[in-house]
Design an enzyme around this catalytic site. Structure first.
Site, short mmCIF file in Angstrom:
data_model
loop_
_atom_site.label_atom_id
_atom_site.label_comp_id
_atom_site.label_asym_id
_atom_site.label_seq_id
_atom_site.Cartn_x
_atom_site.Cartn_y
_atom_site.Cartn_z
N ILE A 389 37.71 41.79 40.12
CA ILE A 389 37.08 40.49 39.94
C ILE A 389 37.56 39.47 40.97
O ILE A 389 37.06 38.33 40.99
CB ILE A 389 37.34 39.95 38.53
CG1 ILE A 389 38.84 39.82 38.24
CG2 ILE A 389 36.67 40.83 37.49
CD1 ILE A 389 39.15 39.20 36.88
N GLY A 390 38.51 39.82 41.81
CA GLY A 390 38.99 38.88 42.81
C GLY A 390 40.14 39.45 43.60
O GLY A 390 40.51 40.63 43.46
N ALA A 391 40.68 38.62 44.47
CA ALA A 391 41.82 39.04 45.30
C ALA A 391 42.84 37.92 45.33
O ALA A 391 42.49 36.74 45.34
CB ALA A 391 41.35 39.37 46.71
N GLY A 392 44.10 38.30 45.30
CA GLY A 392 45.19 37.33 45.37
C GLY A 392 46.05 37.59 46.58
O GLY A 392 45.80 38.50 47.37
N GLU A 396 44.94 42.90 44.49
CA GLU A 396 43.67 42.69 43.82
C GLU A 396 43.87 42.18 42.39
O GLU A 396 44.88 42.45 41.75
CB GLU A 396 42.86 43.98 43.80
CG GLU A 396 42.46 44.47 45.18
CD GLU A 396 41.81 45.84 45.15
OE1 GLU A 396 40.98 46.11 46.04
OE2 GLU A 396 42.13 46.62 44.25
N VAL A 397 42.85 41.45 41.90
CA VAL A 397 42.79 41.01 40.52
C VAL A 397 41.65 41.76 39.84
O VAL A 397 40.51 41.72 40.32
CB VAL A 397 42.57 39.49 40.40
CG1 VAL A 397 42.57 39.07 38.93
CG2 VAL A 397 43.66 38.75 41.18
N LYS A 415 46.57 41.53 37.37
CA LYS A 415 46.99 41.25 38.74
C LYS A 415 47.84 42.42 39.23
O LYS A 415 48.79 42.81 38.54
CB LYS A 415 47.79 39.95 38.81
CG LYS A 415 47.00 38.70 38.50
CD LYS A 415 47.87 37.46 38.68
CE LYS A 415 47.11 36.19 38.40
NZ LYS A 415 47.94 34.97 38.60
N ASP A 508 51.08 21.79 40.65
CA ASP A 508 49.83 22.18 41.31
C ASP A 508 48.68 22.14 40.32
O ASP A 508 47.87 23.06 40.24
CB ASP A 508 49.97 23.58 41.92
CG ASP A 508 48.79 23.92 42.83
OD1 ASP A 508 48.10 23.00 43.28
OD2 ASP A 508 48.56 25.12 43.06
#
Length: 737
Positions: A389-392, A396-397, A415, A508
């Site tokens: 579902i994504g990249a960090g 990968e996530v 994660k 943050d």
């Protein structure tokens, strides 16, 4: 002549002055019989009238019309009014869960039944576990303003149970609904699940044994604990001196408060804490200490004197021994301070009983110990990775199901740490898990566990279906009501209040670091600060592992690296602006250096289009230069709760869509309306202290690109100013901003 003849003569031959008798009135014409479909109301007129809609006169000569099947009249309806019927169900019903409260909102029905007296009823049902049906909500549940006969299209349902499923049935009714016995009621149904919530206030505090300098207190558990009570907080102060108070903690429902003044009145308040945070303080209770020593305390004092004499003799013996031993060895180990014995040391951290605070994993000599202490190890066989579902920064996530023994399967986010990592990268990766594992709150992303004993190394968190808040808002621009947006903001503020109480500073806080689930619950995430927060090379202010996000950071944090909960409040104000503008980038295309300069000159972001004035005032309070003047997170939560309970307070807009707004507003001059009204380009540039650009702006053709009307062109104007800067630099023009 006889009297009779005189009378006859006068009747036959009246004198000129005698009145003549009036002729009888003509008989009235016979009334015509009204034909079918017409009626004559004796109270209205003598003529026949056509039956109103949805009614019929089934025989000649009717004095009223009867309603068609499915249509009705009530006694107070006039004869010439059409027959009506019950309304259709409400439309577009939505819910917004706020801990143990639910805000329900809907639109008027498509068909009002021909009447203007439409009202709404709400039926609350609690869904029983294990498929055992449902039951009506108890009398403890409150409807604000009420649950029956509502004229407006929204209601707040409060005092529900935490972690409970509820079903709400919304029904529209009108004046003839009660007559429609054969008309099946039409509801619209909403199913919600409440979150964990702070406990209700403690209702009663009782005074026990009283001494000259102490009072024994006891209290009952709150009526609605909403979870396991972790501890109680007792606040007390001398009467009329509430500016100086003391807080102590207890895990029991009783405590002896000592160190008080004799014969003095003290005010006591108690509140409870669960994993969701503190509840409200109880009302104030007044208790007085004794003016004299009781028999018990006299005996205690005698015992203390006896003990003191004994200790004095022992101390003399110790001193004598020390002097003798000092002559022999010249060294003696220092005696431990007895106060230190009251503290509990844990891995070098002083921990007070009953007080839970955040512990920075970096203070551990071995970071792996923090991971072991604050996280749960999960066997990799319980996890299935289904999709990316994504990249960090670290890998990968992914997402997939987590199947723990004895628990139901849940969807989680995973994660992963990419192959070939160094030991330092592994520590940095797991550092965030060590932080997250210390938190337990419905508006903080929940850590399920970690996988460290096999590869790849993983961090497992709850799955948030709608992803990051900024992206979610951009995809759904203008699709939410103001109440839904305020509900999201309230959830974020509640999570930040919890972090602040724990002693954790986020550093943050931004919409990109807020995640949203399928129920529109917002949760604070991203606790690592292990990635580069700003790719812009102008963000030259760095902290460990990343650069400061200038657009979200308080001035004192940028200038002096002073990060506190107050600097998080500044960031929260920017998040409010992001939410109300549906994910706009703060300060648009301005460079970071220009943002810093503008803030230093007391300029602040303008109110987003159609933003309620009350919310913009709160943003401006969060952006106070003096950090001590900014509101605390508990005050922010309290204010947002009041706005949600009173939706009419959100109707006044600071900057409606048809008006023109400045790019930035001067904080000192804000009066709740950032609209500049109708301005020329020169006036607008003067208002943002860029009047020196007027001639170049007008003469260089930029005006033609931007357009005469400034409304809705803020970003274009900024881009044009940036183009002018590039042009001036290329022609060696020197301009001091």
């Amino acid at each position: 002549m006889t009297p009779f003849s005189l009378l006859s003569s006068s009747l036959l031959h009246p004198t000129p002055n005698s009145p003549r008798p009036l002729p009888p009135p003509p008989p009235p014409p016979p009334l015509s019989v009204c034909k079918l479909g017409f009626y004559r109301s004796l109270l209205e007129s003598a003529s026949c009238s056509k039956c109103p809609p949805h009614s019929v006169a089934r025989q000649p000569g009717a004095t009223a019309c009867s309603c068609e099947d499915g249509f009705y009249k009530i006694d107070s309806d006039p004869p010439n009014m059409a027959c009506t019927r019950p309304p259709s169900p409400p439309r577009n019903a939505i819910s917004n869960v706020n801990e143990t409260s639910v805000f329900l909102e809907w639109s008027a029905p498509t068909e009002a039944g021909g009447r203007k007296d439409v009202r709404y009823n709400i039926l609350c049902q609690r869904v029983l576990p294990e498929g055992r049906g449902s039951e009506e909500c108890g009398a403890n549940v409150r409807f604000l303003p009420r649950g029956l006969g509502l004229s407006n299209t929204s209601v707040m349902v409060a005092d529900l149970q935490s972690h409970t499923n509820y079903s709400f049935l919304l029904e529209a009714v009108n004046g003839v609904s009660e007559l429609a016995k054969d008309h099946a009621k039409q509801y619209v149904s909403l199913n919600v699940t409440t979150n964990q919530a702070a406990p209700s206030p403690v209702s009663v505090i009782r005074k026990g044994h009283t001494e000259k300098s102490s009072i024994a207190l006891s209290w009952a558990e709150p009526d609605r604990p909403n979870g396991i009570i972790l501890e109680y907080e007792i606040k007390y102060f001398e009467k009329e001196q509430d500016s100086s108070y003391t807080i102590i903690k207890s895990k029991e429902t009783e405590m002896v408060v000592d160190g008080l003044k004799p014969s003095s009145v003290y005010i006591f308040q108690v509140r409870a804490r669960t994993s969701a945070g503190y509840g409200a303080f109880s009302r104030r209770f007044e208790f007085q200490t004794s003016p004299y020593l009781t028999a018990t305390s006299e005996r205690a004092q005698a015992s203390i004197i006896a003990v003191a004499i004994t200790l004095a003799l022992v101390l003399l013996a110790v001193v004598a021994g020390f002097l003798l031993s000092g002559r022999r060895c010249g060294y003696s180990k220092a005696k431990q301070d007895p106060e230190e014995e009251k503290m509990h040391f844990h891995n070098g951290h002083i921990k007070f009983p009953g007080v839970r605070t955040y512990i920075d994993p970096l203070t551990y000599e071995d970071p792996n110990q923090a991971v072991h202490e604050f996280t749960q190890e999960i066997d990799v066989s319980f996890i299935s990775i289904e999709r990316i579902i994504g990249a960090g920064e670290f890998g990968e996530v992914c997402s997939g199901p987590l199947r723990l023994p004895g628990k139901r399967e849940i969807q989680v986010a995973i994660k992963t740490l990419k192959a070939g990592y160094t030991e330092q990268q592994r520590r940095d990766f797991l550092w965030e898990a060590s932080i997250m594992g210390q938190f337990n709150h419905p508006n903080i992303i929940r850590l399920e566990g970690v996988v460290t004993k096999s590869k790849p190394v993983m961090i497992i968190t709850e799955y948030m279906e709608n992803g990051s808040l900024d992206t979610f808002l951009k995809k759904n621009d203008s699709q939410f009501t103001v109440i839904q947006l305020v509900g999201m903001l309230r959830g974020i503020a509640s999570g930040m209040r919890y972090l602040s109480d724990m002693g954790y500073v986020h550093r943050d806080l931004a919409a990109r670091n807020i995640l949203v689930n399928s129920n529109l619950v917002s949760k604070v995430s991203d606790f690592g600060l292990s990635r580069v927060l700003e790719d812009d090379p102008e963000a030259a202010y760095t902290t460990r592992g990343g650069k400061i996000p200038i657009r979200w950071t308080a001035p004192e944090a940028i200038a002096y690296r002073k990060f506190t909960s107050a600097s998080d409040v500044w960031s929260y104000g920017v998040v409010m602006w992001e939410v109300m503008s549906y994910g706009e980038r703060p300060y648009w295309e301005m460079s970071n250096q220009d943002v810093i300069k503008a803030i230093e000159e007391s300029y602040r972001l303008p109110g987003p289009m159609d933003c309620p004035e009350a919310l913009y005032h709160l943003m401006m309070d969060c952006w106070q230069r003096d950090r001590s003047s900014r509101p605390k997170f508990d005050e922010i939560v309290c204010l947002l709760d009041k706005l949600i309970r009173n939706p009419s307070s959100l109707k006044k807009l600071v900057n409606s869509s048809h008006r023109v707004s400045n790019l930035l507003v001067e904080h000192a001059n804000v009066q709740g309306d950032c609209s500049a009204g109708s301005q020329t380009v020169g006036e607008w540039l003067d208002s943002i202290k860029m009047g020196r650009y007027t001639e170049l702006f007008m003469g260089g053709g930029t005006l033609r690109r931007v357009g005469v009307n400034l409304a809705g062109h803020q970003k274009k104007i900024i881009t044009s100013i940036q183009e002018m800067r590039v042009h001036m630099n290329s022609t060696s023009s020197t301009v001091n901003m």
